[in-house]
Design an enzyme around this catalytic site. Structure first.
Site, PDB file in Angstrom:
ATOM      1  N   PRO A   1       1.066  -1.194  -0.212  1.00 41.65           N
ATOM      2  CA  PRO A   1       0.042   0.037   0.164  1.00 41.65           C
ATOM      3  C   PRO A   1       0.670   1.264  -0.136  1.00 41.65           C
ATOM      4  O   PRO A   1       1.873   1.399   0.648  1.00 41.65           O
ATOM      5  CB  PRO A   1      -0.740  -0.100   1.403  1.00 41.65           C
ATOM      6  CG  PRO A   1      -0.024  -1.078   2.303  1.00 41.65           C
ATOM      7  CD  PRO A   1       0.524  -1.996   1.173  1.00 41.65           C
ATOM      8  N   GLU A   2       0.423   2.262  -0.921  1.00 37.58           N
ATOM      9  CA  GLU A   2       1.134   3.511  -0.708  1.00 37.58           C
ATOM     10  C   GLU A   2       0.227   4.381   0.041  1.00 37.58           C
ATOM     11  O   GLU A   2      -0.689   4.375   0.814  1.00 37.58           O
ATOM     12  CB  GLU A   2       1.195   3.978  -2.108  1.00 37.58           C
ATOM     13  CG  GLU A   2       2.216   3.076  -2.968  1.00 37.58           C
ATOM     14  CD  GLU A   2       2.658   3.797  -4.326  1.00 37.58           C
ATOM     15  OE1 GLU A   2       2.522   4.939  -4.476  1.00 37.58           O
ATOM     16  OE2 GLU A   2       3.097   2.972  -5.118  1.00 37.58           O
TER      17      GLU A   2
END
Length: 295
Positions: free
Chosen positions: A2-3
């Site tokens: 995830p960013e």
């Protein structure tokens, strides 16, 4: 992985349940995730009230009334299920592309709140982790002290970017992915921001600084596009998560708005451009760009 927008999306989903709430019970179903749970983890959290839930880079930080901070990292497959008091079913805060379905064998921590809500942490690969750090030690902790500015704050501006880029020989892609410069920026959103700014990923970062270190037009345009693409992604629920449900139950995904990422061989979407999106490898990561309109 995830960013920043995905982590912010999860924070927004957890905030209404955690902030102002008190942990009545905390249960861990194993001794460790990526790292061991802190000593006396459940006991130290029991009775603690969450005063604030913030995101720093890709970390979630729950500030507690006890003077400690619960620092959480999702790793590659960490995700939360929130079951509000009286709700018929749990709310899933993010399901990753290509991840396995959540089941009880991947339930590693359960947080029960005094008001009846429950927050369950699932992590099939166990690359996530949770730490308890005294608030006074948090700024100088090894995880935090080297982080750069937050990209969605005023601290990221053209002058700052020019100052950090002046004289650098590294390329723009590596420069923006350096967490010591801008915290939380990841590969997807760097590719998208560089495309929107019309800048080729392989150009030297020093183009952001002019004479005397003053910001160039490139720097001003890039800052604006970084903020815009991240804000749009947060509003859409991110892009590395699938089937995400916002707090109001609406679904969202930013994948459909990608202009270059993952579009190798497709026509450039910029009006009037006849280029074709290409992919190259920089620092072991894929860069997607248009060789015609990104210079």
């Amino acid at each position: 992985m995830p960013e920043l927008p995905e982590v912010e999306t999860v924070r927004l989903g957890l905030e209404p349940v955690l902030v102002g709430g008190t942990f009545s019970s905390v249960t861990t179903n194993r001794a460790d995730l990526r790292f061991p749970f802190p000593p006396n983890f459940s006991r130290r959290l029991r009775g603690a009230r969450v005063t604030e839930l913030e995101r720093r880079a890709k970390y979630l930080i729950a500030h507690l009334s006890t003077g400690e901070a619960l620092v959480m990292h999702l790793g590659m497959t960490g995700r939360f299920h929130v079951h509000r008091a009286g709700a018929a079913r749990a709310q899933l805060l993010g399901e990753y592309e290509n991840s396995v379905p959540a089941d009880d064998k991947h339930l590693h921590a359960l947080f029960e709140m005094a008001g009846g809500a429950k927050v369950a942490y699932f992590d099939p690969r166990r690359f996530g982790y949770m730490l308890l750090i005294p608030e006074t030690e948090l700024p100088d902790h090894a995880l935090m002290r080297g982080l750069g500015v937050e990209p969605l704050t005023e601290a990221l501006n053209a002058a700052y970017l020019a100052n950090r880029a002046a004289g650098r020989k590294s390329d723009l892609k590596a420069f923006l992915l350096d967490q010591r410069i801008v915290a939380g920026l990841g590969n997807i959103y760097v590719c998208e921001a560089l495309f929107r700014a019309g800048l080729k990923p392989s150009r030297r970062a020093s183009i952001l600084a002019g004479r005397g270190g003053r910001p160039t037009e490139h720097a001003m345009r890039l800052v604006a596009e970084i903020k815009a693409v991240l804000a749009e992604a947060v509003a859409a629920g991110g892009s590395t998560l699938r089937d995400y449900r916002h707090a109001d139950g609406a679904s969202g995904s930013f994948q459909s708005a990608f202009q270059v990422y993952g579009r190798e061989g497709e026509p450039c979407v910029r009006p009037g451009c006849r280029g074709t999106v290409q992919r190259s490898i920089q620092g072991g990561r894929s860069s997607f760009y248009c060789p015609v309109c990104q210079r």
